[in-house]
Design a protein around this motif. Structure first.
Motif, mmCIF file in Angstrom:
data_model
loop_
_atom_site.group_PDB
_atom_site.id
_atom_site.type_symbol
_atom_site.label_atom_id
_atom_site.label_comp_id
_atom_site.label_asym_id
_atom_site.label_seq_id
_atom_site.Cartn_x
_atom_site.Cartn_y
_atom_site.Cartn_z
ATOM 1 N N ARG A 1 23.085 -21.018 -9.130
ATOM 2 C CA ARG A 1 23.508 -20.326 -7.918
ATOM 3 C C ARG A 1 23.434 -18.810 -8.101
ATOM 4 N N VAL A 2 23.841 -18.346 -9.295
ATOM 5 C CA VAL A 2 23.771 -16.913 -9.590
ATOM 6 C C VAL A 2 22.323 -16.439 -9.589
ATOM 7 N N VAL A 3 21.446 -17.230 -10.230
ATOM 8 C CA VAL A 3 20.016 -16.874 -10.270
ATOM 9 C C VAL A 3 19.433 -16.875 -8.865
ATOM 10 N N TRP A 4 19.817 -17.856 -8.049
ATOM 11 C CA TRP A 4 19.303 -17.934 -6.684
ATOM 12 C C TRP A 4 19.750 -16.729 -5.852
ATOM 13 N N ASN A 5 21.020 -16.357 -5.967
ATOM 14 C CA ASN A 5 21.532 -15.212 -5.214
ATOM 15 C C ASN A 5 20.856 -13.912 -5.659
ATOM 16 N N TYR A 6 20.675 -13.775 -6.980
ATOM 17 C CA TYR A 6 20.014 -12.573 -7.498
ATOM 18 C C TYR A 6 18.568 -12.500 -7.009
ATOM 19 N N THR A 7 17.863 -13.627 -7.055
ATOM 20 C CA THR A 7 16.474 -13.669 -6.600
ATOM 21 C C THR A 7 16.376 -13.371 -5.110
ATOM 22 N N LYS A 8 17.321 -13.894 -4.349
ATOM 23 C CA LYS A 8 17.340 -13.654 -2.908
ATOM 24 C C LYS A 8 17.548 -12.180 -2.601
ATOM 25 N N GLU A 9 18.510 -11.561 -3.288
ATOM 26 C CA GLU A 9 18.774 -10.137 -3.066
ATOM 27 C C GLU A 9 17.596 -9.277 -3.515
ATOM 28 N N LEU A 10 16.981 -9.638 -4.636
ATOM 29 C CA LEU A 10 15.833 -8.884 -5.133
ATOM 30 C C LEU A 10 14.658 -9.009 -4.175
ATOM 31 N N SER A 11 14.477 -10.191 -3.596
ATOM 32 C CA SER A 11 13.419 -10.372 -2.601
ATOM 33 C C SER A 11 13.662 -9.493 -1.385
ATOM 34 N N ASN A 12 14.915 -9.343 -1.005
ATOM 35 C CA ASN A 12 15.250 -8.468 0.110
ATOM 36 C C ASN A 12 14.935 -7.013 -0.221
ATOM 37 N N VAL A 13 15.202 -6.613 -1.469
ATOM 38 C CA VAL A 13 14.862 -5.256 -1.915
ATOM 39 C C VAL A 13 13.355 -5.035 -1.820
ATOM 40 N N LEU A 14 12.577 -6.025 -2.246
ATOM 41 C CA LEU A 14 11.114 -5.916 -2.170
ATOM 42 C C LEU A 14 10.655 -5.813 -0.725
ATOM 43 N N TRP A 15 11.242 -6.613 0.153
ATOM 44 C CA TRP A 15 10.867 -6.582 1.564
ATOM 45 C C TRP A 15 11.191 -5.218 2.182
ATOM 46 N N LEU A 16 12.367 -4.684 1.901
ATOM 47 C CA LEU A 16 12.746 -3.372 2.428
ATOM 48 C C LEU A 16 11.826 -2.281 1.885
ATOM 49 N N SER A 17 11.399 -2.432 0.644
ATOM 50 C CA SER A 17 10.492 -1.445 0.048
ATOM 51 C C SER A 17 9.155 -1.440 0.764
ATOM 52 N N VAL A 18 8.621 -2.628 1.044
ATOM 53 C CA VAL A 18 7.344 -2.725 1.763
ATOM 54 C C VAL A 18 7.487 -2.208 3.192
ATOM 55 N N ARG A 19 8.586 -2.582 3.858
ATOM 56 C CA ARG A 19 8.804 -2.143 5.239
ATOM 57 C C ARG A 19 8.902 -0.632 5.335
ATOM 58 N N ASP A 20 9.696 -0.020 4.454
ATOM 59 C CA ASP A 20 9.856 1.433 4.491
ATOM 60 C C ASP A 20 8.596 2.158 4.037
ATOM 61 N N SER A 21 7.784 1.488 3.223
ATOM 62 C CA SER A 21 6.507 2.101 2.833
ATOM 63 C C SER A 21 5.622 2.330 4.056
ATOM 64 N N MET A 22 5.634 1.371 4.972
ATOM 65 C CA MET A 22 4.880 1.534 6.211
ATOM 66 C C MET A 22 5.517 2.604 7.104
ATOM 67 N N HIS A 23 6.833 2.600 7.164
ATOM 68 C CA HIS A 23 7.551 3.551 8.025
ATOM 69 C C HIS A 23 7.383 4.986 7.537
ATOM 70 N N ASP A 24 7.385 5.178 6.222
ATOM 71 C CA ASP A 24 7.276 6.521 5.651
ATOM 72 C C ASP A 24 5.841 7.003 5.514
ATOM 73 N N LYS A 25 4.892 6.163 5.924
ATOM 74 C CA LYS A 25 3.467 6.543 5.907
ATOM 75 C C LYS A 25 3.012 6.967 4.507
ATOM 76 N N ILE A 26 3.256 6.094 3.523
ATOM 77 C CA ILE A 26 2.892 6.441 2.152
ATOM 78 C C ILE A 26 1.379 6.509 1.958
ATOM 79 N N PHE A 27 0.607 5.835 2.797
ATOM 80 C CA PHE A 27 -0.846 5.905 2.660
ATOM 81 C C PHE A 27 -1.350 7.305 2.998
ATOM 82 N N ARG A 28 -0.733 7.935 3.987
ATOM 83 C CA ARG A 28 -1.103 9.304 4.322
ATOM 84 C C ARG A 28 -0.669 10.266 3.214
ATOM 85 N N MET A 29 0.539 10.069 2.684
ATOM 86 C CA MET A 29 1.002 10.922 1.588
ATOM 87 C C MET A 29 0.140 10.726 0.342
#
Length: 320
Positions: free
Chosen positions: A7-35
């Motif tokens: 359960r601990v591993v599952w919760n950690y993996t779930k939260e880490l996946s959310n961190v990855l998703w937010l990172s990808v989402r904000d990468s598009m929002h912050d226009k990192i390809f232009r930077m």
């Protein structure tokens, strides 16, 4: 016990996946390809000054021939033999033989200013990603501090190169002894050791960028995780971009400028990885509870979107 651990591993993996998703989402929002495109443009003009300064820093310990051989060998692994030769030619053309003239002194000042400009651009971009901005009233002081910090990054790279050469020399000596008695083992030994050195050097570089360059306070334990993530992404992508450049027709399409385009593509890709790593580091620090805070020379930046259906009001009232 096992169920609790799962359960601990599952919760950690779930939260880490959310961190990855937010990172990808904000990468598009912050226009990192232009930077990343902007950073690639700046770097193509600064790559010679940066490498000249790094080579000169490490020259006093190992000698220019050994240092240049190591630098060009590393560059060749990333961008290929032809592009590495072009970089070598650029550096050779940038060297000056007159050591004491006024022109040389001016050239050194311009060299340092140009080389540190890349790190200033990285700093500004990560500040945007981390929602930070230098205080307006401390503009000139901040510029001076930025240049000093950028120059310290160059010194750090030179020191890292010296340490890497020392370790490589020692490990090569050990490897030559192993080859005499265990020729098969020495092949795996060389590959693993080279991978470890590359990983540690790259991780140090990304960690130094995340910790030193931005106008922020962030804990080292979060910087290390962000640097490890960025390094893994970078090394995985290294093989991907290598396959792409090997199979693509960049050299034949652009003719004489093919090597320059390969260098630009590699820098562009590396910048994308760096900025995705900055997004991940931001969200990981927030997830772990400490977050990122502006230092004494910076403030938060908050973007507010407002939708209006009426006509925009004038900037100043009539008659004033």
């Amino acid at each position: 016990m096992v169920a609790k651990l799962l359960r601990v591993v599952w919760n950690y993996t779930k939260e880490l996946s959310n961190v990855l998703w937010l990172s990808v989402r904000d990468s598009m929002h912050d226009k990192i390809f232009r930077m990343s495109a902007a950073l690639a443009f700046y770097t193509i003009f600064s790559i010679a000054p940066i490498l000249i300064l790094i080579i000169n820093i490490a020259d006093s310990v190992f000698g220019r021939a050994a240092v240049e051989g190591e630098v060009y060998g590393q560059i060749s692994e990333f961008v290929g033999h032809d592009a590495a030769l072009q970089i070598q030619e650029i550096i050779a053309n940038s060297m000056t033989s007159d050591k004491y003239s006024i022109t040389t002194i001016i050239s050194i000042i311009v060299l340092v200013f140009t080389a540190t400009g890349v790190f200033t651009e990285i700093q500004d971009s990560i500040n945007v990603i981390w929602r930070l901005k230098p205080k307006p009233k401390k503009g000139w002081l901040k510029i001076i501090i930025n240049r000093l910090i950028s120059f310290s990054m160059l010194l750090s790279l030179g020191i890292v190169l010296v340490i890497t050469l020392m370790i490589s020399t020692l490990l090569n000596t050990i490897g030559s002894k192993l080859t005499l008695y265990y020729p098969v083992v020495s092949i795996y030994y060389a590959y693993i050791i080279n991978l470890i050195i590359t990983f540690c050097t790259t991780m140090f570089f990304f960690g130094a960028i995340f910790k030193v360059l931005p106008d922020a306070h962030i804990k080292w334990k979060h910087v290390i995780i962000g640097a490890i993530f960025t390094t893994i992404l970078f090394l995985l992508g290294k093989y991907g971009i290598g396959i792409y450049l090997g199979r693509s027709k960049v050299n034949t399409t652009f003719g004489a400028a093919g090597s320059t385009m390969i260098i630009l593509l590699w820098i562009y890709y590396s910048a994308i990885i760096l900025y995705i790593g900055a997004e991940f580091t931001k969200h990981y620090a927030q997830w772990r509870g400490s977050g990122i805070y502006p230092n004494d020379y910076a403030v938060w930046v908050e973007n507010i979107e407002i939708e209006r259906k009426d006509r925009l009001a004038p900037l100043t009232e009539p008659g004033k």
